[in-house]
Write a protein that holds these residues in place. Structure first.
Motif, PDB file in Angstrom:
ATOM      1  N   CYS A 195       0.826  -1.206   0.000  1.00  0.00           N
ATOM      2  CA  CYS A 195       0.000   0.000   0.000  1.00  0.00           C
ATOM      3  C   CYS A 195       0.861   1.257   0.000  1.00  0.00           C
ATOM      4  O   CYS A 195       0.538   2.247  -0.672  1.00  0.00           O
ATOM      5  CB  CYS A 195      -0.940  -0.002   1.207  1.00  0.00           C
ATOM      6  SG  CYS A 195      -2.275  -1.212   1.116  1.00  0.00           S
ATOM      7  N   VAL A 255      -6.770   0.202  -2.323  1.00  0.00           N
ATOM      8  CA  VAL A 255      -5.557   0.778  -2.901  1.00  0.00           C
ATOM      9  C   VAL A 255      -5.516   0.564  -4.413  1.00  0.00           C
ATOM     10  O   VAL A 255      -4.871   1.323  -5.143  1.00  0.00           O
ATOM     11  CB  VAL A 255      -4.294   0.187  -2.234  1.00  0.00           C
ATOM     12  CG1 VAL A 255      -3.947  -1.192  -2.803  1.00  0.00           C
ATOM     13  CG2 VAL A 255      -3.107   1.121  -2.383  1.00  0.00           C
ATOM     14  N   ALA A 267      -6.639   5.175  -1.539  1.00  0.00           N
ATOM     15  CA  ALA A 267      -5.343   4.515  -1.373  1.00  0.00           C
ATOM     16  C   ALA A 267      -4.768   4.769   0.011  1.00  0.00           C
ATOM     17  O   ALA A 267      -4.230   3.860   0.658  1.00  0.00           O
ATOM     18  CB  ALA A 267      -4.371   5.009  -2.451  1.00  0.00           C
ATOM     19  N   CYS A 322       0.819   4.152  -2.876  1.00  0.00           N
ATOM     20  CA  CYS A 322       0.564   5.551  -2.527  1.00  0.00           C
ATOM     21  C   CYS A 322       1.656   6.462  -3.080  1.00  0.00           C
ATOM     22  O   CYS A 322       1.365   7.534  -3.649  1.00  0.00           O
ATOM     23  CB  CYS A 322       0.459   5.709  -1.015  1.00  0.00           C
ATOM     24  SG  CYS A 322      -1.071   5.064  -0.299  1.00  0.00           S
TER      25      CYS A 322
END
Length: 269
Positions: free
Chosen positions: A17, A98, A65, A21
């Protein structure tokens, strides 16, 4: 699945994740200036009462996300030493957000004019992750209701197969897209019906769990599920500035509320 294996999944989810991001942040510098020039959506998305703004959609994707990253960190922190069978499936549902970053493929496609094959592939993978998240939440509910499966891997395998079958059977029109940066899919009404039924059964199953297990906390989990799904619907289906704030508030509060109640249920077991 042992606690050690589950915690390894949490750590892997955190790393993945975080990577997504940072990647989305980098892409944002490329696509944000392009949005004012972007036209051609074949239809408005749901819940759209105001004029659409692709920058608002971009923010919705970004907070989705970020929600995945923060959620999996907090879940790992709170449940690291707590055995709660439902939390693995709920964490999968949280991580599935995400993959909303895949929607940025659409503006990149128009900006760099790369083949539609990549748009189609990204759209199908996004659909798969959405189905996977929905079915994982459903698995958490039936587990709470009393259907205890010793081998979690078997359940996850079944969820993957079910999500794949549904994803591969849905036609995608790569020439048409909506104002939420989603490709137009065939059988959209059927997709919405499957979502609605799965969510309804999920909430109902947690209510059954409250009665079967004699714990009213599961009723609060059902409320948390409802709030979470309401926030999810807003984030995924709005195309203006009315979406990001209420969507992430409902989604975040809902997932926090249900996880706190699950933690309380299993803390003394």
């Amino acid at each position: 699945m042992t606690l050690s294996e589950r915690n390894t999944f949490f750590k892997t989810g955190i790393a993945f994740c975080a990577f997504c991001c940072f990647f989305f942040l980098a892409v944002s510098f490329v696509v944000l200036p392009f949005y004012p020039e972007m036209e051609g959506a074949s239809r408005r998305s749901l819940f759209s009462l105001l004029a659409n703004d692709y920058r608002a959609v971009h923010v919705s994707i970004a907070v989705s996300a970020l929600f995945s990253l923060v959620s999996i960190i907090l879940i790992h922190s709170c449940f690291e030493r707590t055995s709660a069978p439902e939390i693995l499936y709920i964490s999968i549902f949280a991580v599935s957000f995400v993959f909303e970053t895949f929607r940025v493929v659409l503006p990149l496609h128009f900006l760099f004019d790369f083949p539609s094959f990549y748009v189609n592939a990204a759209s199908r993978f996004l659909l798969f992750t959405r189905f996977f998240g929905i079915f994982s939440l459903f698995a958490a509910s039936i587990n709470a209701a009393g259907l205890e499966v010793q081998k979690t891997r078997n359940v996850i395998f079944v969820i993957i197969i079910a999500a794949l079958v549904m994803t591969m059977g849905i036609p995608i029109d790569v020439l048409n897209w909506d104002t939420s940066l989603n490709m137009v899919n065939g059988f959209s009404s059927m997709y919405m019906m499957i979502e609605f039924i799965a969510f309804l059964i999920t909430i109902f199953s947690f209510l059954i769990a409250a009665k079967v297990r004699g714990s009213r906390e599961y009723k609060y989990v059902a409320i948390g599920i409802f709030l979470t799904l309401a926030g999810r619907g807003i984030l995924l289906s709005t195309d203006n500035w009315a979406g990001p704030v209420p969507g992430i508030v409902l989604l975040s509060f809902g997932i926090w509320f249900l996880c706190s109640k699950l933690h309380k249920i299993h803390l003394w077991l």
